[in-house]
Design an enzyme around this catalytic site. Structure first.
Site, mmCIF file in Angstrom:
data_model
loop_
_atom_site.group_PDB
_atom_site.id
_atom_site.type_symbol
_atom_site.label_atom_id
_atom_site.label_comp_id
_atom_site.label_asym_id
_atom_site.label_seq_id
_atom_site.Cartn_x
_atom_site.Cartn_y
_atom_site.Cartn_z
ATOM 1 N N ASP A 84 -0.489 3.181 -2.549
ATOM 2 C CA ASP A 84 -0.783 2.663 -3.893
ATOM 3 C C ASP A 84 -2.261 2.748 -4.258
ATOM 4 O O ASP A 84 -2.785 1.913 -4.991
ATOM 5 C CB ASP A 84 -0.297 1.200 -4.033
ATOM 6 C CG ASP A 84 1.175 1.075 -3.714
ATOM 7 O OD1 ASP A 84 1.923 1.996 -4.070
ATOM 8 O OD2 ASP A 84 1.568 0.059 -3.105
ATOM 9 N N GLY A 135 6.074 5.078 -5.104
ATOM 10 C CA GLY A 135 6.066 4.767 -6.533
ATOM 11 C C GLY A 135 4.713 5.204 -7.056
ATOM 12 O O GLY A 135 3.699 4.578 -6.756
ATOM 13 N N HIS A 136 4.675 6.344 -7.738
ATOM 14 C CA HIS A 136 3.407 6.898 -8.218
ATOM 15 C C HIS A 136 3.345 6.767 -9.737
ATOM 16 O O HIS A 136 4.209 7.274 -10.441
ATOM 17 C CB HIS A 136 3.277 8.372 -7.805
ATOM 18 C CG HIS A 136 3.191 8.560 -6.326
ATOM 19 N ND1 HIS A 136 3.020 9.777 -5.727
ATOM 20 C CD2 HIS A 136 3.242 7.666 -5.305
ATOM 21 C CE1 HIS A 136 2.968 9.625 -4.409
ATOM 22 N NE2 HIS A 136 3.105 8.349 -4.127
ATOM 23 N N LYS A 176 -2.610 7.721 -6.128
ATOM 24 C CA LYS A 176 -2.349 9.149 -5.864
ATOM 25 C C LYS A 176 -1.715 9.831 -7.067
ATOM 26 O O LYS A 176 -2.004 10.981 -7.362
ATOM 27 C CB LYS A 176 -1.422 9.294 -4.637
ATOM 28 C CG LYS A 176 -2.037 8.745 -3.357
ATOM 29 C CD LYS A 176 -1.060 8.796 -2.192
ATOM 30 C CE LYS A 176 0.109 7.869 -2.344
ATOM 31 N NZ LYS A 176 -0.235 6.437 -2.256
ATOM 32 N N GLN A 183 2.790 7.277 0.325
ATOM 33 C CA GLN A 183 2.285 6.214 1.211
ATOM 34 C C GLN A 183 0.793 6.411 1.517
ATOM 35 O O GLN A 183 0.075 6.849 0.638
ATOM 36 C CB GLN A 183 3.118 6.144 2.513
ATOM 37 C CG GLN A 183 4.551 5.695 2.287
ATOM 38 C CD GLN A 183 5.456 6.784 1.711
ATOM 39 O OE1 GLN A 183 5.528 7.875 2.245
ATOM 40 N NE2 GLN A 183 6.147 6.495 0.625
HETATM 41 P P1 GDP Z 1 0.108 5.562 -5.936
HETATM 42 O O1 GDP Z 1 1.349 5.090 -5.274
HETATM 43 O O2 GDP Z 1 -0.979 5.880 -4.966
HETATM 44 O O3 GDP Z 1 0.330 6.677 -6.914
HETATM 45 O O4 GDP Z 1 -0.448 4.321 -6.790
HETATM 46 P P2 GDP Z 1 0.447 3.323 -7.702
HETATM 47 O O5 GDP Z 1 0.827 4.040 -8.938
HETATM 48 O O6 GDP Z 1 1.505 2.693 -6.887
HETATM 49 O O7 GDP Z 1 -0.610 2.182 -8.006
HETATM 50 C C1 GDP Z 1 -1.834 2.462 -8.599
HETATM 51 C C2 GDP Z 1 -1.945 1.657 -9.906
HETATM 52 O O8 GDP Z 1 -3.277 1.668 -10.352
HETATM 53 C C3 GDP Z 1 -1.136 2.242 -11.054
HETATM 54 O O9 GDP Z 1 -0.715 1.204 -11.870
HETATM 55 C C4 GDP Z 1 -2.141 3.131 -11.785
HETATM 56 O O10 GDP Z 1 -1.832 3.318 -13.159
HETATM 57 C C5 GDP Z 1 -3.391 2.307 -11.629
HETATM 58 N N1 GDP Z 1 -4.657 3.073 -11.560
HETATM 59 C C6 GDP Z 1 -4.917 4.257 -10.949
HETATM 60 N N2 GDP Z 1 -6.234 4.536 -11.011
HETATM 61 C C7 GDP Z 1 -6.811 3.510 -11.663
HETATM 62 C C8 GDP Z 1 -8.173 3.183 -12.003
HETATM 63 O O11 GDP Z 1 -9.110 3.904 -11.710
HETATM 64 N N3 GDP Z 1 -8.371 1.994 -12.666
HETATM 65 C C9 GDP Z 1 -7.343 1.131 -12.984
HETATM 66 N N4 GDP Z 1 -7.641 0.009 -13.625
HETATM 67 N N5 GDP Z 1 -6.072 1.418 -12.676
HETATM 68 C C10 GDP Z 1 -5.807 2.563 -12.005
HETATM 69 P P1 IMO Z 2 3.215 4.980 -2.415
HETATM 70 O O1 IMO Z 2 3.513 6.455 -2.248
HETATM 71 C C1 IMO Z 2 2.908 1.083 -0.455
HETATM 72 C C2 IMO Z 2 5.600 0.373 2.945
HETATM 73 C C3 IMO Z 2 6.682 -0.673 2.775
HETATM 74 C C4 IMO Z 2 6.802 -1.172 4.206
HETATM 75 C C5 IMO Z 2 6.595 0.085 5.021
HETATM 76 C C6 IMO Z 2 7.891 0.745 5.489
HETATM 77 O O2 IMO Z 2 3.577 4.433 -3.745
HETATM 78 O O3 IMO Z 2 1.819 4.681 -2.005
HETATM 79 P P2 IMO Z 2 9.756 2.168 4.232
HETATM 80 O O4 IMO Z 2 10.678 1.825 3.111
HETATM 81 O O5 IMO Z 2 8.854 3.334 3.942
HETATM 82 O O6 IMO Z 2 10.464 2.326 5.542
HETATM 83 O O7 IMO Z 2 8.802 0.867 4.408
HETATM 84 O O8 IMO Z 2 5.885 1.000 4.177
HETATM 85 N N1 IMO Z 2 5.591 1.432 1.903
HETATM 86 C C7 IMO Z 2 4.683 1.512 0.921
HETATM 87 N N2 IMO Z 2 3.661 0.695 0.590
HETATM 88 N N3 IMO Z 2 3.106 2.220 -1.158
HETATM 89 C C8 IMO Z 2 4.102 3.068 -0.824
HETATM 90 O O9 IMO Z 2 4.247 4.277 -1.394
HETATM 91 C C9 IMO Z 2 4.972 2.707 0.234
HETATM 92 N N4 IMO Z 2 6.060 3.291 0.798
HETATM 93 C C10 IMO Z 2 6.412 2.510 1.815
HETATM 94 O O10 IMO Z 2 6.287 -1.693 1.880
HETATM 95 O O11 IMO Z 2 5.737 -2.051 4.496
HETATM 96 MG MG MG Z 3 2.656 3.460 -5.269
#
Ligand code: GDP
Ligand code: IMO
Ligand code: MG
Length: 427
Positions: free
Chosen positions: A13, A40-41, A16, A223
């Site tokens: 998170d 979840g991207h 990415k 991840q």
């Molecule tokens: P990922 O799993 O690595 O793709 O990240 P997630 O989407 O799960 O979580 C990142 C969150 O931060 C999302 O809600 C993005 O829209 C938000 N985000 C990404 N870059 C930035 C940033 O530079 N500033 C802020 N405020 N939000 C960001």
């Molecule tokens: P993105 O790509 C954050 C965590 C779960 C749990 C562990 C194992 O959005 O960054 P699993 O279901 O993969 O066997 O769970 O990994 N986990 C993540 N945490 N971002 C993710 O994906 C994750 N995918 C799995 O919360 O601790």
């Molecule tokens: Mg994510």
């Protein structure tokens, strides 16, 4: 410019999705190489917000071919509903390619994930419950079902039988659950065959030919480094290799083709699920990071655990991935703190430790050693260049770069595509 890898440098998170989408317009292919719909991207384009789970974030860039590599585990029902959701919003998904060697998350893998977690009780991992671990376990145990198996009913039936043989014994005798019927699973899986057929391809060949033709290939990790099955905080990890090497095994592209490895690094730290997290905050600062940063899971809706930046982890990510660059995200979230603590080392059993300890026991005992950096109060969300940032924000970035061991080549100051400061070009 041959191939680039973009991956999470912490516990996932990091942003990415946003970083991949930003580069998506300038690359020819975006490839997911591991994980599944545990990811979840988030991608924000104008006033539209997309949450992608299985599809590479490049799907939102019209010129780009999205690829699901052999290292990914695919839940066909999730994939099809993700595709139709995007189609309804006017996104063309027809270029998608799926490796015939990718493994399928079957309904029984999802059941086993949930049952196992329930029985682990207090010791549970806190998985996303999407069947990820059991599907990779089947792959390693050589009883997995692959996408190509959907096109040979007899083989599919034999493979499902083999996979359920032991599982049904365990489910009925150990977990007190009902046995899962082979024919039911087979008939459900067969309903996906025609729908997925247009996308199934020899992605190893496609990607290697593309590289021979000087196309640019971007690998998008799911991840993060600390969730890696080999290099993460085992057993509190996911069941695949998000680290850079995973891009090769999960796609069939050799390491000599990869010229750049970009670590996505949040300006503070978050984690979802169980496991050690030295800089975790349980106070008002942690709650503020969660609130301001919107730190809630995209996949499971769970609150993310929040804490200060951990430079020990960043250094470790640089090392195990051979990072060439960092993309620092969410710097804007830190606006308003007078002082920002940064963890520069750990104290473990009274000793100062500069690098991530290999021993799990030591890591569980690690206490952060903080250095306070001066904060800033100016709104930075409109900053377009490094010089636009307040002096203290510049100093914070420079300090993180110094501690983390690779140049920070871009900075996120908001969730949108254009809310980014580009320092060194990635392409
Ligand atoms: P990922 O799993 O690595 O793709 O990240 P997630 O989407 O799960 O979580 C990142 C969150 O931060 C999302 O809600 C993005 O829209 C938000 N985000 C990404 N870059 C930035 C940033 O530079 N500033 C802020 N405020 N939000 C960001
Ligand atoms: P993105 O790509 C954050 C965590 C779960 C749990 C562990 C194992 O959005 O960054 P699993 O279901 O993969 O066997 O769970 O990994 N986990 C993540 N945490 N971002 C993710 O994906 C994750 N995918 C799995 O919360 O601790
Ligand atoms: Mg994510």
């Amino acid at each position: 410019m041959p191939a680039l890898v973009l991956l999470g440098a912490q516990w996932g998170d990091e942003g990415k999705g946003k970083a991949t989408d930003l580069l998506g317009g300038s690359v020819d292919y975006v490839v997911r190489y591991q994980g599944g719909n545990n990811a979840g991207h988030t991608v924000v384009v104008g006033d539209q917000k997309y949450a992608l789970h299985l599809l590479p974030s490049g799907i939102l860039s019209p010129g780009c071919t999205p690829v699901i590599g052999n290292g990914v585990v695919v839940d066909p029902s999730v994939l099809l509903s993700e595709l139709s959701g995007l189609n309804e919003r006017g996104v063309d998904t027809s270029k998608l390619l799926i490796s015939g060697n990718a493994h399928i998350i079957t309904p029984y893998n999802v059941t086993v994930d949930k049952v196992t977690e329930r029985f682990l009780g207090k010791r549970k991992i806190g998985t996303t419950g999407r069947g990820i671990g059991p599907t990779y376990a089947d792959k390693i145990n050589r009883v997995g079902i692959r996408v190509q198996d959907l096109y040979d009913e007899s083989i599919l039936t034999q493979k499902v039988e083999a996979a359920l043989d032991i599982k049904n014994q365990v489910l009925t005798k150990l977990y007190n659950r009902r046995a899962i019927a082979v024919d039911q699973v087979v008939s459900e899986l067969l309903t996906y065959a025609d729908k997925l057929a247009p996308y199934v391809a020899d992605t190893v060949l496609v990607l290697n030919k593309a590289l021979e033709d000087d196309k640019v290939v971007l690998f998008e990790g799911g991840q993060g480094t600390l969730l890696d099955i080999d290099h993460g905080t085992y057993p509190f990890v996911t069941s695949s290799n998000p680290t850079a090497g995973g891009a090769c095994t999960g796609s069939g592209v050799g390491p000599t083709k990869i010229s750049r490895v970009i670590g996505i690094l949040k300006a503070y730290t978050t984690r979802v699920g169980a496991g050690p997290f030295p800089t975790e905050l349980f106070d008002e600062d942690g709650a503020a990071l969660r609130r301001i940063g919107g730190e809630r899971g995209v996949t499971t809706g769970r609150d993310r655990r929040c804490g200060w930046f951990d430079a020990v982890i960043a250094r470790y990510a640089t090392r195990v991935n051979g990072l060439t660059d960092f993309f620092l995200t969410k710097l804007d979230v830190l606006t308003g703190w007078e002082q920002i603590p940064v963890c520069v080392a750990y104290e473990i059993d009274g000793k100062r430790v500069e690098e991530l300890p290999y021993s799990q026991t030591d890591f569980h005992h690690a206490k952060p050693v903080y250095e306070n950096l001066p904060g800033w109060s100016e709104d930075i969300s409109q900053a377009k260049t490094f010089a636009d940032l307040p002096k203290n924000a510049q100093a914070y970035v420079k300090a993180l770069e110094e501690m983390s061991g690779a140049p920070i080549s871009a900075i996120g100051v908001g969730p949108g595509r254009d809310e980014t400061i580009e320092i060194n070009s990635f392409l």
